[in-house]
Design a protein around this motif. Structure first.
Motif, PDB file in Angstrom:
ATOM      1  N   LEU A 289      73.671  -8.857   5.587  1.00 17.23           N
ATOM      2  CA  LEU A 289      73.113  -7.503   5.545  1.00 17.23           C
ATOM      3  C   LEU A 289      74.226  -6.536   5.167  1.00 17.23           C
ATOM      4  N   VAL A 290      73.968  -5.696   4.189  1.00 13.70           N
ATOM      5  CA  VAL A 290      74.958  -4.724   3.749  1.00 13.70           C
ATOM      6  C   VAL A 290      74.325  -3.342   3.749  1.00 13.70           C
ATOM      7  N   GLU A 291      74.899  -2.439   4.560  1.00 13.94           N
ATOM      8  CA  GLU A 291      74.413  -1.065   4.631  1.00 13.94           C
ATOM      9  C   GLU A 291      75.122  -0.198   3.602  1.00 13.94           C
ATOM     10  N   SER A 292      74.457   0.867   3.204  1.00 11.03           N
ATOM     11  CA  SER A 292      75.048   1.849   2.299  1.00 11.03           C
ATOM     12  C   SER A 292      74.390   3.191   2.552  1.00 11.03           C
ATOM     13  N   GLY A 293      75.027   4.251   2.034  1.00 10.96           N
ATOM     14  CA  GLY A 293      74.415   5.567   2.105  1.00 10.96           C
ATOM     15  C   GLY A 293      74.981   6.490   3.161  1.00 10.96           C
ATOM     16  N   GLY A 294      75.892   6.002   3.982  1.00  8.49           N
ATOM     17  CA  GLY A 294      76.479   6.871   4.987  1.00  8.49           C
ATOM     18  C   GLY A 294      77.417   7.888   4.363  1.00  8.49           C
ATOM     19  N   GLY A 295      77.855   8.841   5.181  1.00  8.39           N
ATOM     20  CA  GLY A 295      78.775   9.852   4.690  1.00  8.39           C
ATOM     21  C   GLY A 295      78.763  11.080   5.556  1.00  8.39           C
ATOM     22  N   LEU A 296      79.282  12.160   4.994  1.00 11.93           N
ATOM     23  CA  LEU A 296      79.365  13.445   5.685  1.00 11.93           C
ATOM     24  C   LEU A 296      78.227  14.343   5.222  1.00 11.93           C
ATOM     25  N   VAL A 297      77.519  14.936   6.165  1.00 16.91           N
ATOM     26  CA  VAL A 297      76.405  15.829   5.842  1.00 16.91           C
ATOM     27  C   VAL A 297      76.425  17.012   6.809  1.00 16.91           C
ATOM     28  N   GLN A 298      75.974  18.140   6.338  1.00 15.44           N
ATOM     29  CA  GLN A 298      75.934  19.327   7.185  1.00 15.44           C
ATOM     30  C   GLN A 298      74.698  19.323   8.083  1.00 15.44           C
ATOM     31  N   THR A 299      74.797  20.023   9.188  1.00 16.84           N
ATOM     32  CA  THR A 299      73.651  20.180  10.084  1.00 16.84           C
ATOM     33  C   THR A 299      72.447  20.711   9.305  1.00 16.84           C
ATOM     34  N   GLY A 300      71.311  20.058   9.531  1.00 16.59           N
ATOM     35  CA  GLY A 300      70.094  20.445   8.832  1.00 16.59           C
ATOM     36  C   GLY A 300      69.875  19.731   7.521  1.00 16.59           C
ATOM     37  N   GLY A 301      70.854  18.991   7.074  1.00 15.04           N
ATOM     38  CA  GLY A 301      70.764  18.276   5.809  1.00 15.04           C
ATOM     39  C   GLY A 301      70.066  16.939   5.933  1.00 15.04           C
ATOM     40  N   SER A 302      70.094  16.194   4.837  1.00 18.78           N
ATOM     41  CA  SER A 302      69.412  14.898   4.780  1.00 18.78           C
ATOM     42  C   SER A 302      70.353  13.823   4.258  1.00 18.78           C
TER      43      SER A 302
ATOM     44  N   TYR B  15      63.804 -17.886  13.321  1.00 23.41           N
ATOM     45  CA  TYR B  15      64.306 -16.563  12.951  1.00 23.41           C
ATOM     46  C   TYR B  15      65.560 -16.279  13.784  1.00 23.41           C
ATOM     47  N   ILE B  16      66.584 -15.797  13.109  1.00 20.93           N
ATOM     48  CA  ILE B  16      67.858 -15.484  13.736  1.00 20.93           C
ATOM     49  C   ILE B  16      68.163 -14.015  13.506  1.00 20.93           C
ATOM     50  N   SER B  17      68.826 -13.407  14.493  1.00 21.35           N
ATOM     51  CA  SER B  17      69.219 -12.004  14.381  1.00 21.35           C
ATOM     52  C   SER B  17      70.505 -11.876  13.579  1.00 21.35           C
ATOM     53  N   TYR B  18      70.455 -11.017  12.581  1.00 22.02           N
ATOM     54  CA  TYR B  18      71.628 -10.727  11.761  1.00 22.02           C
ATOM     55  C   TYR B  18      71.955  -9.241  11.840  1.00 22.02           C
ATOM     56  N   TRP B  19      73.248  -8.937  11.711  1.00 19.05           N
ATOM     57  CA  TRP B  19      73.715  -7.555  11.767  1.00 19.05           C
ATOM     58  C   TRP B  19      74.531  -7.214  10.517  1.00 19.05           C
ATOM     59  N   GLY B  20      74.420  -5.975  10.108  1.00 13.46           N
ATOM     60  CA  GLY B  20      75.292  -5.466   9.066  1.00 13.46           C
ATOM     61  C   GLY B  20      76.605  -4.994   9.667  1.00 13.46           C
ATOM     62  N   GLN B  21      77.502  -4.547   8.795  1.00 15.62           N
ATOM     63  CA  GLN B  21      78.836  -4.143   9.247  1.00 15.62           C
ATOM     64  C   GLN B  21      78.868  -2.696   9.732  1.00 15.62           C
ATOM     65  N   GLY B  22      77.823  -1.950   9.450  1.00 16.39           N
ATOM     66  CA  GLY B  22      77.749  -0.559   9.892  1.00 16.39           C
ATOM     67  C   GLY B  22      78.183   0.413   8.814  1.00 16.39           C
ATOM     68  N   THR B  23      77.609   1.597   8.878  1.00 13.03           N
ATOM     69  CA  THR B  23      77.984   2.677   7.965  1.00 13.03           C
ATOM     70  C   THR B  23      78.114   3.970   8.769  1.00 13.03           C
ATOM     71  N   GLN B  24      79.172   4.704   8.516  1.00 15.08           N
ATOM     72  CA  GLN B  24      79.462   5.921   9.299  1.00 15.08           C
ATOM     73  C   GLN B  24      78.637   7.092   8.798  1.00 15.08           C
ATOM     74  N   VAL B  25      78.013   7.785   9.727  1.00 12.71           N
ATOM     75  CA  VAL B  25      77.317   9.038   9.432  1.00 12.71           C
ATOM     76  C   VAL B  25      77.963  10.122  10.283  1.00 12.71           C
ATOM     77  N   THR B  26      78.431  11.162   9.633  1.00 12.35           N
ATOM     78  CA  THR B  26      79.059  12.275  10.328  1.00 12.35           C
ATOM     79  C   THR B  26      78.336  13.556   9.971  1.00 12.35           C
ATOM     80  N   VAL B  27      77.873  14.266  10.987  1.00 13.14           N
ATOM     81  CA  VAL B  27      77.145  15.519  10.779  1.00 13.14           C
ATOM     82  C   VAL B  27      78.043  16.656  11.233  1.00 13.14           C
ATOM     83  N   SER B  28      78.360  17.535  10.313  1.00  9.45           N
ATOM     84  CA  SER B  28      79.218  18.660  10.629  1.00  9.45           C
ATOM     85  C   SER B  28      78.381  19.859  11.064  1.00  9.45           C
ATOM     86  N   SER B  29      78.934  20.610  12.010  1.00 10.01           N
ATOM     87  CA  SER B  29      78.197  21.783  12.535  1.00 10.01           C
ATOM     88  C   SER B  29      78.579  23.043  11.802  1.00 10.01           C
TER      89      SER B  29
END
Length: 121
Positions: A4-17, A107-121
């Motif tokens: 499993l490979v996650e993508s799309g994380g990053g820095l976003v402002q409060t109220g953003g998407s 069926y076995i449980s698999y995990w991705g490595q994680g992606t950081q999401v940071t929301v700035s105020s």
């Protein structure tokens, strides 16, 4: 084996998407339920959203009405659309899936490595 490979994380402002994606690859026979979890610094990992193979969804109370989980079975991918984000949404987001590899019967449980999401105020 399934990866499993996650993508799309990053820095976003409060109220953003932000839109996260998690793609499964490998010798996949079938994927069952898929989940998004998150873990903030100093806190336990918590379930954010879940989706069954049939498309039924469930959400943590803290994200209801703001986040939406979806999946594309043809692409073996699960998404998390995050709207109206808040600083308390800041965390590492992990994808989790129950998958059955080709040639196996469980069926076995698999995990991705994680992606950081940071929301700035």
């Amino acid at each position: 084996q399934v990866q499993l490979v996650e993508s799309g994380g990053g820095l976003v402002q409060t109220g953003g998407s932000l839109r996260l994606a998690c793609a499964a690859s490998g010798s996949i026979f079938s994927i069952g339920a898929m989940y998004w979890y998150r873990q903030a610094p100093g806190k336990q990992r918590e379930l954010v959203a879940a989706i069954t193979s049939g498309g039924s969804t469930n959400y943590a109370d803290s994200v209801k009405g703001r986040f939406a989980i979806s999946r594309d079975n043809a692409k073996n991918t699960v998404y998390l659309q995050m709207n109206s984000v808040k600083p308390e949404d800041t965390a590492v987001y992990y994808c989790n899936a129950f998958a059955r590899s080709s040639g196996t019967s469980s069926y076995i449980s698999y995990w991705g490595q994680g992606t950081q999401v940071t929301v700035s105020s």
